[in-house]
Write a protein that holds these residues in place. Sequence first.
Motif, short mmCIF file in Angstrom:
data_model
loop_
_atom_site.label_atom_id
_atom_site.label_comp_id
_atom_site.label_asym_id
_atom_site.label_seq_id
_atom_site.Cartn_x
_atom_site.Cartn_y
_atom_site.Cartn_z
N GLN A 1 1.48 100.24 80.89
CA GLN A 1 0.80 98.94 80.72
C GLN A 1 0.34 98.77 79.28
OE1 GLN A 1 -2.05 97.08 83.28
NE2 GLN A 1 -1.36 98.26 85.05
N ILE A 2 -0.18 99.83 78.69
CA ILE A 2 -0.61 99.76 77.29
C ILE A 2 0.58 99.45 76.39
CG2 ILE A 2 -1.54 101.11 75.35
CD1 ILE A 2 -3.16 102.72 77.51
N ILE A 3 1.68 100.16 76.60
CA ILE A 3 2.88 100.00 75.76
C ILE A 3 3.50 98.61 75.93
CG2 ILE A 3 5.25 100.79 75.43
CD1 ILE A 3 4.18 103.61 76.16
N HIS A 4 3.65 98.17 77.18
CA HIS A 4 4.36 96.92 77.45
C HIS A 4 3.55 95.68 77.09
CE1 HIS A 4 7.01 99.25 80.50
NE2 HIS A 4 7.48 99.34 79.28
N ALA A 5 2.24 95.80 77.01
CA ALA A 5 1.39 94.62 76.75
C ALA A 5 1.80 93.92 75.46
CB ALA A 5 -0.07 95.03 76.69
N LYS A 6 2.05 94.67 74.41
CA LYS A 6 2.33 94.04 73.12
C LYS A 6 3.66 93.28 73.09
CE LYS A 6 4.24 98.18 70.90
NZ LYS A 6 4.24 99.07 72.03
N ASN A 7 4.60 93.65 73.97
CA ASN A 7 5.92 93.00 73.99
C ASN A 7 6.07 91.98 75.11
OD1 ASN A 7 6.89 94.56 71.79
ND2 ASN A 7 7.13 96.29 73.19
N ALA A 8 5.02 91.76 75.86
CA ALA A 8 5.08 90.81 76.97
C ALA A 8 5.14 89.38 76.45
CB ALA A 8 3.86 90.99 77.87
N SER A 9 5.63 88.48 77.30
CA SER A 9 5.64 87.06 76.95
C SER A 9 4.21 86.56 76.86
CB SER A 9 6.40 86.27 78.02
OG SER A 9 5.66 86.28 79.24
N VAL B 1 -5.15 98.06 76.87
CA VAL B 1 -4.16 97.09 77.37
C VAL B 1 -4.38 95.74 76.69
CG1 VAL B 1 -3.30 95.84 79.39
CG2 VAL B 1 -3.89 98.27 79.59
N VAL B 2 -5.65 95.33 76.65
CA VAL B 2 -6.00 94.04 76.05
C VAL B 2 -5.60 93.98 74.57
CG1 VAL B 2 -7.98 92.59 75.39
CG2 VAL B 2 -7.78 93.46 77.73
N LYS B 3 -5.69 95.11 73.88
CA LYS B 3 -5.33 95.15 72.46
C LYS B 3 -3.92 94.58 72.24
CE LYS B 3 -4.97 98.23 68.48
NZ LYS B 3 -6.19 98.15 67.68
N GLY B 4 -3.00 94.89 73.13
CA GLY B 4 -1.63 94.39 73.01
C GLY B 4 -1.46 92.93 73.37
N ALA C 1 2.82 86.13 80.36
CA ALA C 1 2.41 87.39 81.00
C ALA C 1 1.12 87.92 80.38
CB ALA C 1 3.53 88.42 80.91
N LYS C 2 0.98 87.76 79.07
CA LYS C 2 -0.24 88.21 78.40
C LYS C 2 -1.46 87.46 78.91
CE LYS C 2 1.79 89.97 74.13
NZ LYS C 2 1.84 89.88 72.67
N LEU C 3 -1.30 86.17 79.17
CA LEU C 3 -2.41 85.39 79.72
C LEU C 3 -2.84 85.93 81.08
CD1 LEU C 3 -1.29 81.79 78.72
CD2 LEU C 3 -3.42 82.92 78.00
N VAL C 4 -1.86 86.20 81.95
CA VAL C 4 -2.18 86.76 83.27
C VAL C 4 -2.84 88.12 83.11
CG1 VAL C 4 -1.23 87.57 85.47
CG2 VAL C 4 -0.36 85.45 84.44
N LYS C 5 -2.32 88.95 82.22
CA LYS C 5 -2.87 90.29 82.01
C LYS C 5 -4.31 90.21 81.51
CE LYS C 5 -0.70 93.56 82.54
NZ LYS C 5 -0.61 94.42 83.73
N LEU C 6 -4.59 89.31 80.55
CA LEU C 6 -5.95 89.16 80.05
C LEU C 6 -6.91 88.75 81.17
CD1 LEU C 6 -5.33 87.31 76.66
CD2 LEU C 6 -6.32 89.60 76.92
N VAL D 1 5.62 87.30 86.98
CA VAL D 1 5.12 88.29 87.94
C VAL D 1 5.79 89.64 87.68
CG1 VAL D 1 5.01 88.94 90.38
CG2 VAL D 1 4.50 86.59 89.70
N ALA D 2 7.08 89.63 87.43
CA ALA D 2 7.80 90.89 87.16
C ALA D 2 7.22 91.60 85.93
CB ALA D 2 9.29 90.63 86.98
N GLU D 3 6.89 90.82 84.90
CA GLU D 3 6.35 91.42 83.68
C GLU D 3 5.01 92.11 83.89
OE1 GLU D 3 6.71 89.68 79.60
OE2 GLU D 3 7.15 87.87 80.79
N VAL D 4 4.20 91.61 84.82
CA VAL D 4 2.87 92.18 85.01
C VAL D 4 2.80 93.15 86.20
CG1 VAL D 4 1.72 90.22 83.91
CG2 VAL D 4 2.00 90.23 86.40
N THR D 5 3.95 93.43 86.81
CA THR D 5 4.00 94.32 87.97
C THR D 5 4.33 95.74 87.52
OG1 THR D 5 4.68 92.53 89.43
CG2 THR D 5 5.19 94.77 90.16
N ASP D 6 3.50 96.69 87.96
CA ASP D 6 3.77 98.10 87.69
C ASP D 6 4.96 98.57 88.52
OD1 ASP D 6 1.58 98.31 86.01
OD2 ASP D 6 0.31 99.35 87.47
N GLN D 7 5.65 99.59 88.01
CA GLN D 7 6.74 100.22 88.76
C GLN D 7 6.13 101.17 89.78
OE1 GLN D 7 9.65 101.92 86.07
NE2 GLN D 7 9.19 100.35 84.56
N LYS D 8 6.25 100.81 91.06
CA LYS D 8 5.60 101.54 92.14
C LYS D 8 5.95 103.03 92.18
CE LYS D 8 5.58 97.70 95.39
NZ LYS D 8 6.00 97.29 96.73
#
Length: 191
Positions: free
Chosen positions: A103-111, A152-155, A114-119, A85-92
């Motif tokens: 989100q674009i930058i962090h997507a490629k380095n996510a677990s 975002v999905v690209k990552g 987290a990538k599954l949830v993001k997709l 959840v922390a990985e997919v949560t934006d900094q408010k």
Amino acid sequence: MSATTALIIKTTNFAAIKHKNQRRKDPEKTPYINHPIGVANYLVEAGVEDTDVIQAALLHDTVEDTDTTIEEISSVFGQQVASIVAEVTDQKGLEKAERKRLQIIHAKNASKQAKLVKLADKLYNITDLERSLPESWTEERRHQYFIWAAKVVKGCRGINSRLEEQIDQVLTRNGVEDPANITLLENELHE
């Protein structure tokens, strides 16, 4: 009832309570809880069996959009779910444009989890956008969202071909050419 089923019901109930007063921005004002349940459902339909991922999908907007904290998620559902959840949560505290860029930058380095949830989250959002235009949105804003979602999905690619194929179909129908190979701009790549 299995322990896994009980855990998914507990997680769904927690998310429903947290999102109880929220509505989506669609013309029907759909209850917000439909979104995290739909995200979790996309994961299940795509063959994801990891309970932590399904729970994180159900909880993925609670920290960002309610008074829930990562510590609360950790104490109720465990550190692994909280970590996803922390990985997919934006900094408010950041500006919206910066949150979207990150989100674009962090997507490629996510677990992988987290990538599954993001997709699944992006698939739900673009499918919903395809279905109806949110109040106060223009066609141009919708199109820009599709392009941003493709970035975002690209990552996150290479994690689940079913989700990626569904995303590509929606994006292609909505004017995003070759979504799997969309180009990232230089200013999106710097932190």
